[in-house]
Design a protein around this motif. Structure first.
Motif, PDB file in Angstrom:
ATOM      1  N   ASN A 127       0.850  -1.167   0.016  1.00  9.44           N
ATOM      2  CA  ASN A 127      -0.115  -0.090   0.023  1.00  9.44           C
ATOM      3  C   ASN A 127       0.891   1.205   0.178  1.00  9.44           C
ATOM      4  OD1 ASN A 127      -1.854   2.005   0.494  1.00  9.44           O
ATOM      5  ND2 ASN A 127      -3.172   0.724   1.869  1.00  9.44           N
ATOM      6  N   GLU A 128       0.316   2.297  -0.527  1.00 10.72           N
ATOM      7  CA  GLU A 128       1.431   3.557  -0.583  1.00 10.72           C
ATOM      8  C   GLU A 128       1.558   4.062   0.758  1.00 10.72           C
ATOM      9  OE1 GLU A 128       0.630   7.415  -3.405  1.00 10.72           O
ATOM     10  OE2 GLU A 128      -0.421   7.531  -1.658  1.00 10.72           O
ATOM     11  N   LYS A 129       0.750   3.779   1.759  1.00  5.80           N
ATOM     12  CA  LYS A 129       1.209   4.124   3.197  1.00  5.80           C
ATOM     13  C   LYS A 129       2.251   3.035   3.617  1.00  5.80           C
ATOM     14  CE  LYS A 129      -3.636   5.144   4.290  1.00  5.80           C
ATOM     15  NZ  LYS A 129      -4.634   4.787   5.318  1.00  5.80           N
ATOM     16  N   ASN A 130       2.712   2.060   2.946  1.00  7.18           N
ATOM     17  CA  ASN A 130       3.869   1.439   3.545  1.00  7.18           C
ATOM     18  C   ASN A 130       5.219   1.861   2.727  1.00  7.18           C
ATOM     19  OD1 ASN A 130       1.474  -0.971   3.485  1.00  7.18           O
ATOM     20  ND2 ASN A 130       2.349  -0.354   5.341  1.00  7.18           N
ATOM     21  N   VAL A 131       5.186   2.818   1.822  1.00  4.58           N
ATOM     22  CA  VAL A 131       6.170   3.539   1.015  1.00  4.58           C
ATOM     23  C   VAL A 131       6.655   4.621   1.602  1.00  4.58           C
ATOM     24  CG1 VAL A 131       6.793   4.169  -1.328  1.00  4.58           C
ATOM     25  CG2 VAL A 131       5.037   2.505  -0.907  1.00  4.58           C
ATOM     26  N   SER A 132       8.018   4.800   1.567  1.00  2.85           N
ATOM     27  CA  SER A 132       8.744   6.067   2.120  1.00  2.85           C
ATOM     28  C   SER A 132       9.091   6.938   1.032  1.00  2.85           C
ATOM     29  CB  SER A 132       9.795   5.634   3.033  1.00  2.85           C
ATOM     30  OG  SER A 132       9.426   4.910   4.297  1.00  2.85           O
ATOM     31  N   LEU A 133       8.835   8.346   1.184  1.00  2.75           N
ATOM     32  CA  LEU A 133       9.450   9.268   0.282  1.00  2.75           C
ATOM     33  C   LEU A 133      10.725  10.061   0.832  1.00  2.75           C
ATOM     34  CD1 LEU A 133       9.313  11.028  -2.382  1.00  2.75           C
ATOM     35  CD2 LEU A 133       7.735  12.553  -0.890  1.00  2.75           C
ATOM     36  N   ILE A 134      11.897   9.293   0.049  1.00 10.16           N
ATOM     37  CA  ILE A 134      13.063   9.830   0.559  1.00 10.16           C
ATOM     38  C   ILE A 134      13.676  10.253  -0.694  1.00 10.16           C
ATOM     39  CG2 ILE A 134      15.305   9.244   1.406  1.00 10.16           C
ATOM     40  CD1 ILE A 134      13.969   6.715   3.007  1.00 10.16           C
ATOM     41  N   PRO A 135      14.161  11.902  -0.725  1.00  8.93           N
ATOM     42  CA  PRO A 135      14.415  12.542  -2.031  1.00  8.93           C
ATOM     43  C   PRO A 135      15.938  12.271  -1.976  1.00  8.93           C
ATOM     44  CG  PRO A 135      13.216  14.118  -0.594  1.00  8.93           C
ATOM     45  CD  PRO A 135      13.416  12.853   0.335  1.00  8.93           C
ATOM     46  N   ASP A 136      16.432  12.159  -3.295  1.00  7.16           N
ATOM     47  CA  ASP A 136      18.003  12.105  -3.549  1.00  7.16           C
ATOM     48  C   ASP A 136      18.689  13.330  -3.000  1.00  7.16           C
ATOM     49  OD1 ASP A 136      17.577   9.703  -5.027  1.00  7.16           O
ATOM     50  OD2 ASP A 136      17.352  10.935  -6.767  1.00  7.16           O
ATOM     51  N   LEU A 219      23.652  20.897   2.480  1.00  5.32           N
ATOM     52  CA  LEU A 219      22.085  21.048   2.565  1.00  5.32           C
ATOM     53  C   LEU A 219      21.438  19.656   2.183  1.00  5.32           C
ATOM     54  CD1 LEU A 219      20.689  22.770  -0.871  1.00  5.32           C
ATOM     55  CD2 LEU A 219      23.068  21.940  -0.677  1.00  5.32           C
ATOM     56  N   ARG A 220      20.149  19.638   2.581  1.00  2.75           N
ATOM     57  CA  ARG A 220      19.354  18.528   2.432  1.00  2.75           C
ATOM     58  C   ARG A 220      17.855  19.189   2.334  1.00  2.75           C
ATOM     59  NH1 ARG A 220      18.561  15.469   8.289  1.00  2.75           N
ATOM     60  NH2 ARG A 220      17.968  17.338   9.518  1.00  2.75           N
ATOM     61  N   ARG A 221      16.941  17.995   1.940  1.00  2.00           N
ATOM     62  CA  ARG A 221      15.578  18.400   1.525  1.00  2.00           C
ATOM     63  C   ARG A 221      14.646  17.465   1.947  1.00  2.00           C
ATOM     64  NH1 ARG A 221      15.079  17.642  -5.044  1.00  2.00           N
ATOM     65  NH2 ARG A 221      16.026  15.545  -5.112  1.00  2.00           N
ATOM     66  N   TYR A 222      13.282  18.006   2.055  1.00  4.45           N
ATOM     67  CA  TYR A 222      12.347  17.476   2.537  1.00  4.45           C
ATOM     68  C   TYR A 222      11.015  17.600   1.921  1.00  4.45           C
ATOM     69  CZ  TYR A 222       8.453  15.678   5.586  1.00  4.45           C
ATOM     70  OH  TYR A 222       7.437  15.369   6.439  1.00  4.45           O
ATOM     71  N   ILE A 223      10.352  16.753   1.005  1.00  2.00           N
ATOM     72  CA  ILE A 223       9.532  16.870  -0.032  1.00  2.00           C
ATOM     73  C   ILE A 223       8.211  16.930   0.771  1.00  2.00           C
ATOM     74  CG2 ILE A 223       8.391  16.252  -2.198  1.00  2.00           C
ATOM     75  CD1 ILE A 223      11.193  17.137  -2.415  1.00  2.00           C
ATOM     76  N   PHE A 228       0.783  12.574  -1.158  1.00  2.00           N
ATOM     77  CA  PHE A 228       1.448  11.369  -0.963  1.00  2.00           C
ATOM     78  C   PHE A 228       1.013  10.869   0.660  1.00  2.00           C
ATOM     79  CE2 PHE A 228       5.281   8.860   0.489  1.00  2.00           C
ATOM     80  CZ  PHE A 228       5.024   7.969  -0.335  1.00  2.00           C
ATOM     81  N   SER A 229       0.434   9.707   0.644  1.00  2.00           N
ATOM     82  CA  SER A 229      -0.104   9.362   2.025  1.00  2.00           C
ATOM     83  C   SER A 229       1.117   8.347   2.815  1.00  2.00           C
ATOM     84  CB  SER A 229      -1.299   8.478   1.788  1.00  2.00           C
ATOM     85  OG  SER A 229      -0.965   7.377   1.089  1.00  2.00           O
ATOM     86  N   GLY A 230       2.202   8.192   2.232  1.00  2.00           N
ATOM     87  CA  GLY A 230       3.292   7.365   2.876  1.00  2.00           C
ATOM     88  C   GLY A 230       4.014   8.281   3.859  1.00  2.00           C
ATOM     89  N   ARG A 231       5.027   7.632   4.188  1.00  2.00           N
ATOM     90  CA  ARG A 231       6.073   8.176   5.071  1.00  2.00           C
ATOM     91  C   ARG A 231       6.995   9.148   4.335  1.00  2.00           C
ATOM     92  NH1 ARG A 231       6.169   3.031   6.859  1.00  2.00           N
ATOM     93  NH2 ARG A 231       8.379   2.772   5.886  1.00  2.00           N
ATOM     94  N   LYS A 232       7.344  10.434   4.906  1.00  2.00           N
ATOM     95  CA  LYS A 232       8.045  11.285   4.322  1.00  2.00           C
ATOM     96  C   LYS A 232       9.309  11.731   5.219  1.00  2.00           C
ATOM     97  CE  LYS A 232       3.820  13.753   2.812  1.00  2.00           C
ATOM     98  NZ  LYS A 232       2.887  14.892   3.010  1.00  2.00           N
ATOM     99  N   GLU A 233      10.381  11.477   4.657  1.00  2.00           N
ATOM    100  CA  GLU A 233      11.746  11.668   5.292  1.00  2.00           C
ATOM    101  C   GLU A 233      12.583  12.586   4.688  1.00  2.00           C
ATOM    102  OE1 GLU A 233      13.563   7.989   5.823  1.00  2.00           O
ATOM    103  OE2 GLU A 233      11.457   6.726   6.700  1.00  2.00           O
ATOM    104  N   TRP A 234      13.618  13.219   5.345  1.00  2.00           N
ATOM    105  CA  TRP A 234      14.674  14.007   4.909  1.00  2.00           C
ATOM    106  C   TRP A 234      15.613  13.306   3.951  1.00  2.00           C
ATOM    107  CZ3 TRP A 234      15.013  19.106   5.180  1.00  2.00           C
ATOM    108  CH2 TRP A 234      14.536  19.852   6.247  1.00  2.00           C
TER     109      TRP A 234
END
Length: 1097
Positions: A127-136, A219-223, A228-234
């Motif tokens: 499920n999308e909720k189990n996906v983590s958004l970790i930008p490059d 620097l780093r970023r956070y989207i 997006f309903s999943g987890r968002k990380e730096w």
């Protein structure tokens, strides 16, 4: 039934055996199944992928990874199937795979390894909720530095084209310093992805000069995608990029020649290879901050404004000193105001206020540029150091055919800039120069022409000019006129409605008709208008001399606004029905004339003349109407600077009222001034600059009737009352022993300074040069005060005084203005003869009475006095030994007489002890017969018996006692002495103890006298404790003397006798012991006996 039971037993046994075999089988079967299942589970765990995780970096693909089963090699293949509506499968040779982004929902993913036959298949629900958004990690494109401003500039790309939709991005930027990467700045930066790559920029100013230490940036970023309903990380941090510090080996201080705002904080650093000892700024030392190597820095807080040459910063090493200069100032003021106006309609002048001082000079000072936006023209301000708080100005040439201008003034210095804008119409913003060459010419006595020159060409507009007219003792007048502008700049107007023969001062200023600003006032031009004939005749009054033959005519000088010129002379004429008399050309300084007239009625006329002509005549009648009754002089007190006079309305008064006044100290007829009041008035306030407080004025009210004047009221008054300046002069007219008569005189009016309201008289006892009359008004009790309100009283008698006493007298007068000064004198009253006589007679009478009473008492008590103060002293030669009767001596062999041997009397001091023995007190000499209580009386509870010691007197034995006894020439007197001591009754036990303790020889012991009812045991104890007793048989003694009344009345031959004593003693040697002896009632001398008579008196 028994058969059946017997037959049935084998059957039950067989069934029991069958059941036992069935239970064993079931146990083996269940064990086998359990082992098989455990084997299957273990085999599935060993051969199935697990721990599937999916991440995305751009929201366009998911990167899913899992853990390979145990025993799987690196080249193992996996069959991955995704149930997404339709089942799609593909093979991968690694433990991760990228799959397209799935739509929201749940999906079944099957992963099965292909390397082992019989391996189990792993199924997962994704499920999308189990996906983590970790930008490059972001990538820094460029990091640059501006060393002059110590600013870092960072550039990077957001790579927005990699994302399928818009999203918010939060960037976190960190700045690290020095070799140990010390964090000095962490800041967030927000942007939005817009589906394309965008280069982002960020700048940061370092408090430490960049030359002093290395600086690194990451620097780093956070989207933050809302869809997006999943987890968002730096994301991970980008690789650090650095700006290296200065590698110059030379010693140098940074920053160099820095310009900073006043009040800011600034850091200075010193790049060196040497050890730094100290650092200071303007003689103030600062602590060192150690950087990499030997580099150091100092931090200055709230730096103050620098001087024109700057502030020195110095670092010192052991060998040398190094430094730099800092300039602390202010940016251009944001309150700069700009104004622009036209002076000559050919140029515009722009003015502005430079605002607060910037403290920056030279190349760092503020530069000004004036820019006109419509024409594109600009003018730079040429620096001229102007004093503080003065305005700067620039001139801008007016352009042909342009009336509207838009100006912008820009002020700039190294610390900042400010601007001010103004929009003007050149025809409206007109500020003319100051008018010059002002001239005045006559038209007539009330009008003049006024001309002036105004620089500039104002032919296209109209001017608005203002004329200021000033004259002495008058309100300023402003007149505004509108005139058309001319080419030659010369203007002319007429000014009318002026007063003749008056000095005027004219000033002019101008502006445009649309009015922007007035020009400055021109110089003042004074001018005197021409003369005109006087507008009125003089104010006139007349007074008759006391002889009634000469008439004095008075007139007041005309005021300037009525004289209309300089008065040259006056003409006076007196006209009646029969004749006319005239006095011509009386010069102006003289304002009165005297003329001799008879008793006819005259009309007096006074005319004033100047160079333009004569005034209208001023007329007054000479007749005075007498009063029917004598007028009473009234009193009044003014209010402020004037005096109010009132009267009743009289319709018979046809002309007017005249009030004249004068100083009462002036001789008659007196005239100080007068005032005329209309006939319909009933009051008038008289004011004059000549009025003075404390001066009495006399006011006369005249009414005009049938061209004659009648005196209506006579009033004396003061504009303000004051206290008298002198004290009344008083004298003493008469003095007696108890009164003083005082008389005083009136105070002169000039020194009274008010209406007398009374006198205050003070008096007190006191001698000259000692009495100080202080605080007379404070109510001292020793000062008597008399308030005399009857001002006609001139004498006062002070009564109830003491004779031959000095008194201090003080007299003061008072008005409503206060108490006047005091005048005092000292007066001594006469002596009182009656009192002196009484004072002499009373002591004499008292002395006589005291002497008589004393003589009588002494006469009545003469025997007692004689016995008390100078008693008869017996002659020892007349004393003989006691002779006892033979019967007495022969009857008792134990009875013996004491031998009376002559001896020198001694004084014996009795020492008392704290025992029960009674105290010895003074004794009295008393007759035992006279003091004996009656037989039937009750005996006193206590006896008063005193014993004293008498030394024995040794004499020779008389061989013939009978002859001496028969002769009767020598007798021995025995007296008893009773003590004043009253013994206290004690308990029996205490008495025994005391008596037992007092054994021994006590010749003067006080023996208690007990009553007849005492017990025999007590007597025995007394005998044991009485001490030495030479008289063996004291019971046979009696306390009587041979010459006592009892002895002489007795017919017995055997006369009893008391205890013998020496010829020099009156005290008992040894007191009698028996209870039947007579008791004394108290003898000796006392004050009460002084008033008692003895029996023989």
């Amino acid at each position: 039934m028994d058969m059946a039971s017997c037959l049935g037993r084998p059957t039950r046994m067989a069934a029991s055996e069958g059941m036992r075999m069935t239970s064993h089988f079931r146990w083996f079967l269940s064990t086998f199944i359990l082992l098989y299942l455990m084997n299957q589970v273990n085999s599935q765990k060993k051969g199935a992928p697990r721990d599937v995780k999916c991440v995305t970096s751009n929201l366009q693909a998911w990167d899913c990874s899992w853990r390979a089963p145990s025993g799987a090699g690196r080249g193992a293949l996996y069959d991955v199937c995704i149930q997404n509506g339709s089942r799609s499968c593909y093979q991968v040779g690694k433990t991760n795979t990228k799959i397209p982004t799935l739509k929201p929902g749940q999906y079944e993913i099957t992963i099965s390894p292909l390397h082992d036959f019989g391996s189990s298949i792993s199924k997962f629900i994704l499920n999308e909720k189990n996906v983590s958004l970790i930008p490059d990690p972001p990538e820094i494109l460029r990091l640059s530095a501006n060393f002059s401003t110590s600013t870092l500039h960072l550039e990077w790309s957001d790579k927005g084209s990699a994302f399928p939709r818009h999203a918010n991005v939060i960037w976190e930027i960190k700045v690290l310093r020095k070799e140990n990467l010390e964090l000095v700045k962490l800041e967030t930066y927000n942007t939005t992805l817009n589906l394309k790559d965008t280069v982002l920029r960020w700048s940061w100013a370092s408090d430490l000069p960049l030359e002093c230490a290395a600086h690194s940036v990451g620097l780093r970023r956070y989207i933050d995608d809302v869809h997006f309903s999943g987890r968002k990380e730096w994301s991970d941090w980008s690789p650090l990029q650095s700006i290296s510090r200065s590698t110059d080996t030379q010693n140098k201080v940074f920053p160099q020649d820095k310009v900073v705002p006043v009040g800011s904080d600034i850091t200075f650093c010193f790049v060196t290879q040497e050890e730094v000892s100290s650092a200071q700024i303007s003689y103030a030392k600062y602590p060192l901050i150690h950087l990499d190597g030997e580099n150091v820095a100092i931090k200055v807080h709230n730096i103050s404004a620098s001087i024109s040459s700057g502030t020195n910063v110095v670092f010192m090493t052991n060998k040398d000193m190094y430094g730099t200069v800092v300039f602390a100032g202010c940016p251009p003021s944001l309150l700069v105001t700009l104004s622009s106006d036209s002076r000559l309609c050919s140029s515009l002048m722009c003015l502005w206020d430079p605002g607060r001082p910037t403290a920056l000079v030279g190349p760092r000072s503020t530069s000004y540029t004036l820019f006109e936006s419509f024409s594109g023209e600009s003018v730079k301000f040429k620096r001229v150091e102007a004093p503080i708080n003065e305005s700067y100005q620039l001139f801008f040439q007016v352009l042909p055919n342009q009336e509207i201008y838009n100006f912008t003034l820009n002020a700039r210095n190294p610390l900042g800039q400010s601007e001010s804008t103004i929009f003007i119409n050149v025809t409206e913003k007109v500020h003319p120069h100051t008018p010059t060459s002002v001239r005045v010419k006559d038209i007539n006595s009330t009008a003049v022409t006024l001309s002036w020159h105004l620089p500039g060409n104002f032919a296209k507009i109209k001017l608005l000019c203002q004329v200021e007219i000033n004259k002495a003792n008058s309100v300023q007048e402003l007149r505004t006129v509108t005139i058309k502008g001319v080419d030659n700049s010369n203007y002319l107007i007429a000014v009318d409605k002026l007063s003749p023969y008056t000095v005027y001062a004219f000033r002019i200023r101008c502006s445009s008709e649309t009015f922007w600003k007035w020009s400055k006032w021109s110089n003042e031009k004074q001018y005197l208008t021409t003369e005109a004939i006087p507008s009125k005749g003089p104010d006139t009054w007349r007074e008759w001399r006391s002889d009634g033959k000469n008439l004095i005519i008075y007139w007041k000088p005309l005021p300037i606004n009525e004289a209309n010129g300089k008065i040259l002379f006056y003409n006076v004429s007196c006209s009646s029905e029969e004749k006319t008399q005239s006095l011509s050309e009386i010069p102006d300084p003289q304002h009165k004339a005297e003329i001799q007239l008879d008793k006819h009625d005259y009309i007096i006329s006074v005319v004033a003349k100047n160079s333009a002509g004569s005034s209208p005549p001023s007329r007054i009648a000479s007749m005075e109407i007498p009063n029917e009754d004598d007028l009473k002089v009234e009193q009044t007190v003014g209010m402020g600077n004037g005096i109010l006079l009132t009267w009743n309305y009289d319709p018979n008064m046809t002309c007017d009222y005249v009030i004249k006044w004068c100083n009462t100290s002036q001789p008659q007829p007196c005239l100080m001034d007068w005032k005329k009041v209309p006939a319909d008035s009933t009051e008038a306030v008289i004011e004059s600059d000549q009025f003075r407080p404390g001066v009495r004025y006399h006011f006369f009210l005249y009414g005009c009737r049938n061209h004659g004047y009648q005196l209506l009221r006579s009033v004396i008054g003061y504009v303000e009352e004051l206290a008298p300046t002198v004290a009344p002069n008083f004298t003493v007219e008469d003095t007696s022993a108890d009164s003083i008569l005082v008389k005083w005189e009136d105070i002169p009016v000039e020194e009274l300074r008010g209406f007398l309201r009374g006198y205050v008289f003070y008096f007190e006892k006191g001698e000259r040069d000692t009495s100080k009359m202080r605080g007379l008004e404070s109510g001292r009790s020793d000062v008597k005060v008399k308030n005399i309100t009857d001002i006609s009283q001139k004498t006062l008698r002070i009564a109830d005084l003491q004779g031959k006493t000095s008194y201090h007298l003080v007299l003061r007068a008072y008005t409503n203005g206060g108490l006047g000064p005091e005048k005092g004198m000292f007066v001594v009253t006469k002596e009182n003869s009656v009192g002196l006589i009484i004072a002499i007679l009373i002591p004499v009478a008292v002395a006589v009475i005291v002497g008589v009473v004393t003589s009588v008492l002494c006469y009545r008590k003469r025997e007692w006095i004689k016995e008390t103060f100078y008693p008869d002293i017996p002659n020892p030669e007349n004393c003989k030994a006691l002779q006892f009767q033979k019967a007495v001596c022969e009857g008792s062999s134990a009875l013996k007489t004491l031998e009376m041997n002559p001896c020198t009397p001694n004084n014996v001091e009795v020492l008392e002890t704290r025992t029960a023995v009674p105290k010895i007190e003074d004794t009295e000499i008393i007759s035992p017969v006279a003091e004996r209580p009656p037989d039937g009386s009750e005996a006193e509870p206590e006896s008063h018996l005193a014993v004293s010691y008498c030394p024995p007197v040794i004499e020779e034995e008389i061989p013939n006692p009978g002859a001496e006894e028969a002769g009767g020439t020598a007798q021995v007197v025995y007296i008893d002495v009773q003590s004043m001591y009253q013994p206290q009754a004690k308990p029996e036990a205490e008495q025994d103890a005391d008596l037992g303790a007092g054994g021994g020889y006590k010749p003067q012991m006080h023996l208690p006298v007990t009553s007849a009812g005492d017990e025999a045991a007590t007597e025995g104890d007394l005998e044991k404790t009485a001490g030495y007793r030479p008289q063996a048989n004291v019971n046979a003694w009696t306390l009587v003397s041979p010459d006592s009344p009892r002895s002489t009345d007795s017919n017995s031959d055997a006369v009893s006798f008391g205890s013998p004593c020496s010829i020099n003693s009156r005290q008992f040697l040894i007191p009698p012991k028996d209870e039947d002896s007579p008791r004394s009632n108290g003898g000796g001398w006392s004050f009460t006996n002084f008033f008692q008579n003895k029996p023989n008196d």
